[in-house]
Scaffold this motif. Structure first.
Motif, mmCIF file in Angstrom:
data_model
loop_
_atom_site.group_PDB
_atom_site.id
_atom_site.type_symbol
_atom_site.label_atom_id
_atom_site.label_comp_id
_atom_site.label_asym_id
_atom_site.label_seq_id
_atom_site.Cartn_x
_atom_site.Cartn_y
_atom_site.Cartn_z
ATOM 1 N N ARG A 35 63.847 64.383 44.702
ATOM 2 C CA ARG A 35 64.965 63.594 44.176
ATOM 3 C C ARG A 35 65.274 63.897 42.717
ATOM 4 O O ARG A 35 66.396 63.682 42.261
ATOM 5 N N SER A 36 64.265 64.328 41.968
ATOM 6 C CA SER A 36 64.481 64.593 40.547
ATOM 7 C C SER A 36 63.476 65.629 40.081
ATOM 8 O O SER A 36 62.444 65.850 40.716
ATOM 9 N N THR A 37 63.805 66.262 38.991
ATOM 10 C CA THR A 37 62.906 67.274 38.437
ATOM 11 C C THR A 37 61.680 66.594 37.846
ATOM 12 O O THR A 37 61.798 65.617 37.102
ATOM 13 N N ALA A 40 58.198 62.925 36.937
ATOM 14 C CA ALA A 40 58.972 61.795 37.451
ATOM 15 C C ALA A 40 58.039 60.623 37.744
ATOM 16 O O ALA A 40 57.032 60.783 38.444
ATOM 17 N N PHE A 42 57.587 56.952 39.538
ATOM 18 C CA PHE A 42 58.124 56.109 40.598
ATOM 19 C C PHE A 42 57.334 54.804 40.609
ATOM 20 O O PHE A 42 56.102 54.813 40.551
ATOM 21 N N GLU A 301 54.846 68.932 38.495
ATOM 22 C CA GLU A 301 54.875 70.260 39.104
ATOM 23 C C GLU A 301 53.584 71.001 38.781
ATOM 24 O O GLU A 301 53.099 70.963 37.644
ATOM 25 N N HIS A 375 53.698 70.329 43.990
ATOM 26 C CA HIS A 375 53.562 69.169 43.123
ATOM 27 C C HIS A 375 52.201 68.510 43.302
ATOM 28 O O HIS A 375 51.514 68.714 44.302
ATOM 29 N N SER A 397 60.477 64.799 28.132
ATOM 30 C CA SER A 397 61.472 64.452 29.152
ATOM 31 C C SER A 397 60.804 64.020 30.457
ATOM 32 O O SER A 397 59.842 64.642 30.915
ATOM 33 N N THR A 399 61.791 61.285 34.227
ATOM 34 C CA THR A 399 62.681 60.337 34.892
ATOM 35 C C THR A 399 61.871 59.169 35.388
ATOM 36 O O THR A 399 60.652 59.263 35.587
ATOM 37 N N GLU A 400 62.552 58.038 35.603
ATOM 38 C CA GLU A 400 61.931 56.851 36.171
ATOM 39 C C GLU A 400 62.798 56.332 37.316
ATOM 40 O O GLU A 400 64.035 56.353 37.217
ATOM 41 N N THR A 401 62.140 55.852 38.379
ATOM 42 C CA THR A 401 62.852 55.332 39.547
ATOM 43 C C THR A 401 62.107 54.124 40.078
ATOM 44 O O THR A 401 60.878 54.174 40.246
#
Length: 404
Positions: A35-37, A40, A42, A301, A375, A397, A399-401
């Motif tokens: 869903r995102s690079t 990340a 979750f 990754e 991953h 950098s 992302t958060e979900t």
């Protein structure tokens, strides 16, 4: 041997391998990774609510329900969707430690009456900001703070953060204790407490709360030490008959390694009841770690898997700057492959991409062959990770979900 059979201490219904795939919060993690690079984060909203419910049940089971309140320590994780989901439950308030945190909590749906503020080394600007929120409950940890607040808001209700000179933390990890033989900045000591009470009288401040927070990450083996902390704090209550609430802070820990068992919340609640129930006090708590830490997963990754001399290293594309606890506090994040790979395992040091020697996620993790994996997932990434992130080496950098 596969990783789930070799090390299953972390497994639970919402974090496990199903049909050869790691699943978190009802979703296959390889799907989340797409869903995102990476890096990340979750977060599982359902797990946070479950954790909150366990703390509430422990307080209720010990006879401490009713007026007692849970204040989520938002410094653990301030992700706005997560805070908004907590506000919608109306099951907890917020423990804030800066005016900016107060403003953020208000923007996410909490009210002034939902927020307990406990800060340290407050500036003139901080005091001016706090004075603009008349519904806010404030706890102060220095004589200077009481003097200043007494001039700004004479006659208002306040709490005092005390330092009992005894702490509790995870095992023997001194980095996780805020109080002990070493004199720290946190709270007012017994030697200065009489002066603090006098300052309250002079400014007609209504001292309603004694607050203390003496350490982090404690589990069941540390509960006798926790009981000793509470016993020591009774001396402050004996000197302050106007106090109606005692706020015992946070510090409730979660398992990090094989051999750790979940905190016995029933025993924890019974200790609180033993010390405070007969005094007719409301007992408030400020969990951060316990509510959100194991509700978070960090997906990274894999960059390489090779031997350096005789030691295996697995590199990943995220470092301690986006989740400092393993490097700074010695709290490792268990790595898990996204596929339940069969075959032998071997010890590996999982290392990040920051050009610092301390950038290690986990030493000697038993991992299978990762040649088919893109991953790696790290558990316990929900607290004191993204909220403490920096842009060191310009690698901050992520992302958060929030997941349902």
């Amino acid at each position: 041997m596969n990783p789930s059979a070799e090390s299953c201490w972390w497994r639970r219904p919402d974090l496990c391998y199903e049909n050869g795939r790691l699943v978190f919060a009802g979703v296959a993690v390889d799907e989340l990774a797409g869903r995102s690079t990476a890096p990340a984060f979750f977060y599982s909203a359902a797990r946070v609510v479950e954790n909150l419910g366990r703390v509430r049940a422990a307080l209720d089971g010990a006879g401490l329900g009713g007026r007692s309140r849970i204040f989520y320590a938002m410094k653990a994780n301030r992700y706005a969707p997560l805070l908004s989901s907590l506000a919608a439950t109306r099951s907890c308030g917020i423990d804030a430690c800066s005016p900016a945190e107060v403003a953020h909590a208000l923007s996410c749906g909490f009210t002034e009456a939902d927020i307990s503020f406990t800060g340290t080394s407050l500036s003139a600007t901080d005091f001016d900001s706090l004075a603009r929120w008349p519904g806010l409950h404030v706890n102060f940890d220095s004589l200077h703070a009481l003097r200043t607040w007494g001039r700004l808001r004479p006659g208002s209700a306040v709490g005092i953060r005390v330092n009992p000179a005894i702490g509790v933390g995870r095992g023997s990890n001194e980095k996780l204790r805020y109080s002990g033989d070493t004199v720290t900045k946190f709270g007012i000591y017994r030697e200065q407490f009489a002066e603090a009470l006098q300052l309250c009288r002079e400014a007609r401040l209504d001292l309603t709360t004694i607050h203390f927070h003496t350490g982090c990450g404690y589990l069941t083996p540390q509960l006798p030490q926790w009981d000793a902390v509470l016993e020591t704090c009774l001396q402050f209550l004996d000197l302050a008959p106007s106090v109606r609430r005692v706020n015992v802070g946070g510090g409730l820990g979660v398992p990090h390694v094989a051999g750790d068992l979940p905190l016995d919340l029933s025993a924890w609640g019974n200790i609180l009841a033993h010390r405070f129930a007969d005094r007719g006090l409301a007992v408030d708590v400020e969990p951060g770690d316990y509510l959100v830490k194991d509700a978070g997963l960090l997906v990274l990754e894999i960059t390489y898997d090779e031997l350096k001399r005789d030691r295996r290293f697995v590199g990943v594309n995220g470092g301690f700057n986006i989740a400092p606890e393993p490097a700074h506090y010695g709290l490792p994040f268990q790595p898990l492959p996204l596929g339940d790979a069969l075959g032998p395992t071997s010890p590996a040091t999982v290392a990040g991409n920051i050009n610092e020697a301390l950038d290690v996620w986990y030493q000697d993790a038993l991992l299978p062959d990762l040649s088919g994996e893109r991953h790696l997932a790290l558990i316990n990434a929900g607290a004191y990770s993204a909220s403490m992130a920096s842009h060191h080496c310009l690698r901050g950098s992520f992302t958060e979900t929030l997941l349902a």
